[in-house]
Design a protein around this motif. Structure first.
Motif, mmCIF file in Angstrom:
data_model
loop_
_atom_site.group_PDB
_atom_site.id
_atom_site.type_symbol
_atom_site.label_atom_id
_atom_site.label_comp_id
_atom_site.label_asym_id
_atom_site.label_seq_id
_atom_site.Cartn_x
_atom_site.Cartn_y
_atom_site.Cartn_z
ATOM 1 N N PHE A 1 123.218 108.550 95.800
ATOM 2 C CA PHE A 1 121.865 109.278 95.421
ATOM 3 C C PHE A 1 122.148 110.510 94.561
ATOM 4 O O PHE A 1 121.281 110.770 93.942
ATOM 5 N N VAL A 2 123.422 111.119 94.923
ATOM 6 C CA VAL A 2 123.617 112.432 94.164
ATOM 7 C C VAL A 2 123.754 112.173 92.873
ATOM 8 O O VAL A 2 123.436 112.632 91.577
ATOM 9 N N LEU A 3 124.539 111.119 92.527
ATOM 10 C CA LEU A 3 124.664 110.622 91.057
ATOM 11 C C LEU A 3 123.398 110.311 90.400
ATOM 12 O O LEU A 3 123.072 110.636 89.291
ATOM 13 N N VAL A 4 122.500 109.460 91.072
ATOM 14 C CA VAL A 4 121.210 109.080 90.791
ATOM 15 C C VAL A 4 120.418 110.438 90.293
ATOM 16 O O VAL A 4 119.791 110.433 89.184
ATOM 17 N N VAL A 5 120.362 111.320 91.055
ATOM 18 C CA VAL A 5 119.731 112.548 90.816
ATOM 19 C C VAL A 5 120.305 113.287 89.664
ATOM 20 O O VAL A 5 119.258 113.903 88.777
ATOM 21 N N TRP A 6 121.421 113.482 89.449
ATOM 22 C CA TRP A 6 121.923 114.017 88.472
ATOM 23 C C TRP A 6 121.673 113.331 87.016
ATOM 24 O O TRP A 6 121.461 113.963 86.087
ATOM 25 N N ILE A 7 121.761 111.982 87.156
ATOM 26 C CA ILE A 7 121.463 111.329 85.992
ATOM 27 C C ILE A 7 119.951 111.643 85.456
ATOM 28 O O ILE A 7 119.608 111.966 84.284
ATOM 29 N N ILE A 8 119.031 111.493 86.796
ATOM 30 C CA ILE A 8 117.660 111.663 86.122
ATOM 31 C C ILE A 8 117.369 113.234 85.653
ATOM 32 O O ILE A 8 116.665 113.255 84.746
ATOM 33 N N THR A 9 118.009 114.134 86.453
ATOM 34 C CA THR A 9 117.628 115.469 85.934
ATOM 35 C C THR A 9 118.163 115.723 84.592
ATOM 36 O O THR A 9 117.818 116.509 83.689
ATOM 37 N N GLN A 10 119.399 115.071 84.181
ATOM 38 C CA GLN A 10 119.971 115.089 82.706
ATOM 39 C C GLN A 10 119.161 114.252 81.820
ATOM 40 O O GLN A 10 119.135 115.255 80.497
ATOM 41 N N PHE A 11 118.406 113.379 82.029
ATOM 42 C CA PHE A 11 118.011 112.592 81.044
ATOM 43 C C PHE A 11 116.482 113.001 80.824
ATOM 44 O O PHE A 11 115.677 112.795 79.852
ATOM 45 N N ASP A 12 115.928 113.662 82.022
ATOM 46 C CA ASP A 12 114.477 114.045 82.178
ATOM 47 C C ASP A 12 114.110 114.927 82.935
ATOM 48 O O ASP A 12 113.835 114.883 84.111
ATOM 49 N N PRO A 13 114.214 116.207 82.448
ATOM 50 C CA PRO A 13 114.165 117.239 83.204
ATOM 51 C C PRO A 13 112.692 117.427 83.806
ATOM 52 O O PRO A 13 112.204 118.134 84.865
ATOM 53 N N ARG A 14 111.700 116.751 83.001
ATOM 54 C CA ARG A 14 110.213 116.762 83.536
ATOM 55 C C ARG A 14 110.362 116.309 85.143
ATOM 56 O O ARG A 14 109.285 116.591 85.673
#
Length: 249
Positions: free
Chosen positions: A233-246
């Motif tokens: 889950f932490v990895l998914v959140v990190w990927i999401i925030t890296q690629f889509d700050p919105r």
């Protein structure tokens, strides 16, 4: 209603894939019964990350947005009304557990609560999935993966106590509710107060659910898989925030 330009068809297809978890879950649950420690541990880790890293920050942001949190204001504790709703959700779930396991006179209320909460959560999940939608389809797929894993754990517990009803009809209703939530997200902007209140109430239920059902306290064999799920889950959140700050809470 979503604010970014997206392909409705692709979003509805992804929502359909998420909703289909309800349909095929009995098949999955029966065949993975022997591997419960593996997949329940993994799902529990994902659920814990979801509750702590998504739901709690989201309630905090909703509270700050709605009331501004003035600690010196008269009756300032009422500014925490979203947390009161979350507490109400926790208490409601505990009462339901008592009605479920005891020989209480009103045990039939637990049946309605079980099915009703699961239905409301499915509807909200479909709505939130579209509300969080990104222009990047990979991000949407990751969000759908996390939500799908979370639904596995929710379904496992509900099906364990309501097998007949879940298999025969409820899973079809939940499938349609996820899709209905996604259609609402695409076409309608629901009142923020309603969405926020539902989110807070259901967040309380999810928190108790994670603590009472999915933490591997009684099953040491689940611990490594639980840690892996939390890391996922932490990895998914990190990927999401890296690629889509919105992608906001």
């Amino acid at each position: 209603m979503i604010e970014v330009e997206l392909n409705w068809i692709s979003l509805l297809l992804m929502s359909g894939a998420l909703a289909s978890v309800h349909l095929w879950f009995p098949w999955f649950d029966v065949r993975f019964a022997q591997g419960t420690s593996f997949w329940m541990g993994l799902i529990g880790g994902v659920a814990a990350g979801y509750a702590i890293l998504y739901l709690l920050p989201k309630i905090a942001r909703i509270t700050a947005k709605v009331v501004g949190l003035d600690p010196e204001a008269e009756m300032a504790f009422l500014d925490l009304r979203m947390y009161f709703l979350m507490l109400l959700g926790m208490v409601s779930y505990l009462v339901m557990l008592h009605l479920d396991t005891g020989k209480a006179r009103f045990s039939y209320l637990a049946i309605g609560f079980d099915y009703g909460v699961h239905g409301a959560y499915s509807l909200l999940l479909g709505y939130v999935f579209v509300e969080m939608a990104s222009e990047k389809y990979e991000i949407n797929a990751l969000v759908g993966l996390v939500f799908g894993l979370h639904l596995l754990g929710m379904n496992h517990v509900l099906r364990a106590i309501r097998t007949t009803g879940f298999d025969s009809s409820a899973r079809w209703a939940y499938f349609l509710l996820v899709l209905a939530g996604s259609v609402l997200g695409l076409t309608t902007e629901l009142p923020e107060l309603f969405v926020h209140s539902m989110t807070a109430f259901l967040a309380g239920i999810i928190l108790v659910f994670v603590i009472s059902e999915e933490l591997p306290l009684k099953y040491p064999g689940r611990v490594p898989w639980f840690l892996l799920g939390a890391l996922l889950f932490v990895l998914v959140v990190w990927i999401i925030t890296q690629f889509d700050p919105r992608m906001a809470y």
